[in-house]
Scaffold this motif. Structure first.
Motif, PDB file in Angstrom:
ATOM      1  N   GLU A 148     129.711 -36.640  37.930  1.00  0.00           N
ATOM      2  CA  GLU A 148     130.459 -36.108  36.782  1.00  0.00           C
ATOM      3  C   GLU A 148     130.276 -34.602  36.607  1.00  0.00           C
ATOM      4  O   GLU A 148     130.743 -34.022  35.630  1.00  0.00           O
ATOM      5  N   GLY A 149     129.595 -33.946  37.546  1.00  0.00           N
ATOM      6  CA  GLY A 149     129.336 -32.516  37.477  1.00  0.00           C
ATOM      7  C   GLY A 149     127.875 -32.262  37.171  1.00  0.00           C
ATOM      8  O   GLY A 149     127.101 -33.203  36.966  1.00  0.00           O
ATOM      9  N   PRO A 150     127.452 -30.993  37.157  1.00  0.00           N
ATOM     10  CA  PRO A 150     126.051 -30.671  36.897  1.00  0.00           C
ATOM     11  C   PRO A 150     125.593 -31.239  35.544  1.00  0.00           C
ATOM     12  O   PRO A 150     126.236 -31.013  34.520  1.00  0.00           O
ATOM     13  N   THR A 151     124.499 -31.993  35.582  1.00  0.00           N
ATOM     14  CA  THR A 151     123.975 -32.613  34.372  1.00  0.00           C
ATOM     15  C   THR A 151     122.464 -32.477  34.320  1.00  0.00           C
ATOM     16  O   THR A 151     121.819 -32.105  35.305  1.00  0.00           O
ATOM     17  N   LEU A 152     121.909 -32.811  33.165  1.00  0.00           N
ATOM     18  CA  LEU A 152     120.463 -32.911  33.020  1.00  0.00           C
ATOM     19  C   LEU A 152     120.155 -34.112  32.157  1.00  0.00           C
ATOM     20  O   LEU A 152     120.976 -34.547  31.357  1.00  0.00           O
TER      21      LEU A 152
END
Length: 82
Positions: free
Chosen positions: A57-61
């Motif tokens: 889903e894209g860059p996440t944390l």
């Protein structure tokens, strides 16, 4: 705001010991662990965060204290490790 691909590219450059900023933070926090597909940042106030540059889903944390996931909208290495 950075593009998703720019955020992911900057996150992929991270090395242990770097100090990083994300999502409008103003105080750099230290990278304590780097794995093949993620890295961990220890916050100044006891927070721990695992970052995923290439999540589907894209860059996440993930906030490891609360288990909550967040999108990473901006990211930079403020102080590279020595």
């Amino acid at each position: 705001m950075q593009s998703e691909s720019d955020v992911a590219a900057e996150m992929e450059r991270v090395e242990e010991g770097d100090r990083v900023l994300w999502n409008g933070r103003s105080v750099p926090q230290v990278v304590t662990e780097v794995d093949e597909d993620s890295f961990v940042v220890e916050g100044n106030r006891g927070g721990h965060y695992r970052f995923f540059p290439n999540a589907p889903e894209g860059p996440t944390l993930t906030n490891l204290n609360s288990g909550r996931d967040w999108d990473v909208d901006d990211f930079k290495i403020a102080l590279p490790s020595a």
